[in-house]
Design an enzyme around this catalytic site. Structure first.
Site, PDB file in Angstrom:
ATOM      1  N   GLY A   3      58.214  51.670  40.468  1.00 58.48           N
ATOM      2  CA  GLY A   3      59.462  51.930  41.149  1.00 58.48           C
ATOM      3  C   GLY A   3      59.665  53.425  41.318  1.00 58.48           C
ATOM      4  O   GLY A   3      59.055  54.236  40.613  1.00 58.48           O
ATOM      5  N   CYS A   4      60.524  53.796  42.248  1.00 62.75           N
ATOM      6  CA  CYS A   4      60.743  55.224  42.508  1.00 62.75           C
ATOM      7  C   CYS A   4      61.417  55.915  41.327  1.00 62.75           C
ATOM      8  O   CYS A   4      60.960  56.953  40.848  1.00 62.75           O
ATOM      9  CB  CYS A   4      61.530  55.420  43.801  1.00 62.75           C
ATOM     10  SG  CYS A   4      63.067  54.476  43.919  1.00 62.75           S
TER      11      CYS A   4
END
Length: 311
Positions: free
Chosen positions: A114-115
């Site tokens: 995920g970012c």
């Protein structure tokens, strides 16, 4: 012979940016489905089966469906850009700097980080592994992201409502990124995660504040900086900065960037530290990470096709 890459979900933000990074590269033959076919289960199954590598740029449920469509016996390798398989058994976490390049190169199932976790884990995981920070501490992470991280619906909302200046969310303290943050960092407890969105299209700042005095752990700000610099010394996309500017900004017109920049801010008495990561939520936080893994899985130069940070 070119590697056949099928981008399932090529019409979304992440899929479009992956396609851009692969454009003009002779090593890959990219397959995407047109509007009439991209929601056709049969057409997707056929494209998945024909691909050497499939990149899933889909909502979580659709990504799980794609894996089911492919079947266990298929030879197609997968890079999943959704959060569906980030803590799943049998999947390699697609963060080469943390899990090792060989692990990615040899994997058949890779789950994109995920970012937000990319920034959090880049800061914390090496320090936990080196035992410079305790695995059982009550960590928190504060972060802001450009609105493109929310996909097409969020992009439309921000573009149509210019009155939004700041949006904090995840107020149920059950954000879907928490399991991968805890698992990949090796933490005893999930961190307290405070994510927010700002009116910038792309860009992200992730911060982990530390009270070294309260931890009563045998570490120091100098050891933390030295450990991060040593850990990332030979990585082309992660930079640990020696100096700290007066301020760190996320601009409304932030350019694309597949790098990851790390900073260590220290109080005058060195009892408090702010670990800070800046990155492009669509770059190293999404599309750039997928292409980095794709390069490693196909024996291409690791940074080929990526937008490299300025020196």
């Amino acid at each position: 012979m070119a590697t056949n890459v099928f981008i399932d979900g090529a019409a979304g933000t992440t899929g479009l940016e992956i396609h851009e990074r692969l454009a003009g590269r002779d090593a890959f033959e990219v397959t995407v489905l047109d509007d009439a076919q991209r929601k056709d289960t049969g057409a997707r199954a056929e494209a998945l089966d024909a691909a050497d590598i499939a990149i899933l740029c889909l909502p979580d449920d659709a990504a799980r469906e794609a894996v089911t469509l492919l079947g266990e016996s298929a030879d197609t390798r997968i890079i999943d850009a959704s959060s569906a398989h980030r803590t799943a058994q049998g999947w390699t976490y697609g963060f080469p700097e943390l899990v090792g390049r060989k692990s990615i190169a040899n994997a058949t199932r890779v789950s994109n980080p995920g970012c937000y976790p990319t920034g959090f884990l880049a800061l914390l995981a090496p320090l936990i592994r080196a035992r410079l920070l305790p695995a059982n501490a009550p960590y928190s992470v504060n972060a802001v992201s450009g609105f493109s991280g929310g996909g097409n619906a969020m992009i439309e909302r921000y573009e149509n409502d210019r009155g939004i200046a700041f949006r904090t969310y995840g107020l149920d303290l059950a954000h879907k990124h928490l399991p991968e943050m805890q698992q990949q960092a090796g933490l005893e407890f999930p961190p307290v995660f405070a994510p927010s969105v700002i009116p910038a299209y792309r860009g992200m700042l992730v911060e982990v504040p530390l009270s070294l005095a309260a931890m009563r752990h045998s570490t120091s700000a100098g050891k933390i900086m030295a450990a991060l610099q040593e850990y990332y010394a030979d990585t082309p996309l992660v930079r640990v900065h020696d100096s700290l500017p007066a301020e760190l900004l996320v601009r409304r017109d932030e350019p694309a960037n597949d790098g990851l920049d790390l900073y260590v801010a220290v109080s005058p008495d060195e009892t408090q530290v702010r670990l800070i990561a800046t990155l492009d939520n669509l770059g190293k936080g999404a599309s750039g990470a997928a292409v980095q893994s794709l390069n490693l899985m196909t024996g291409q130069p690791e940074t080929e096709g990526l937008v490299l940070p300025d020196n």
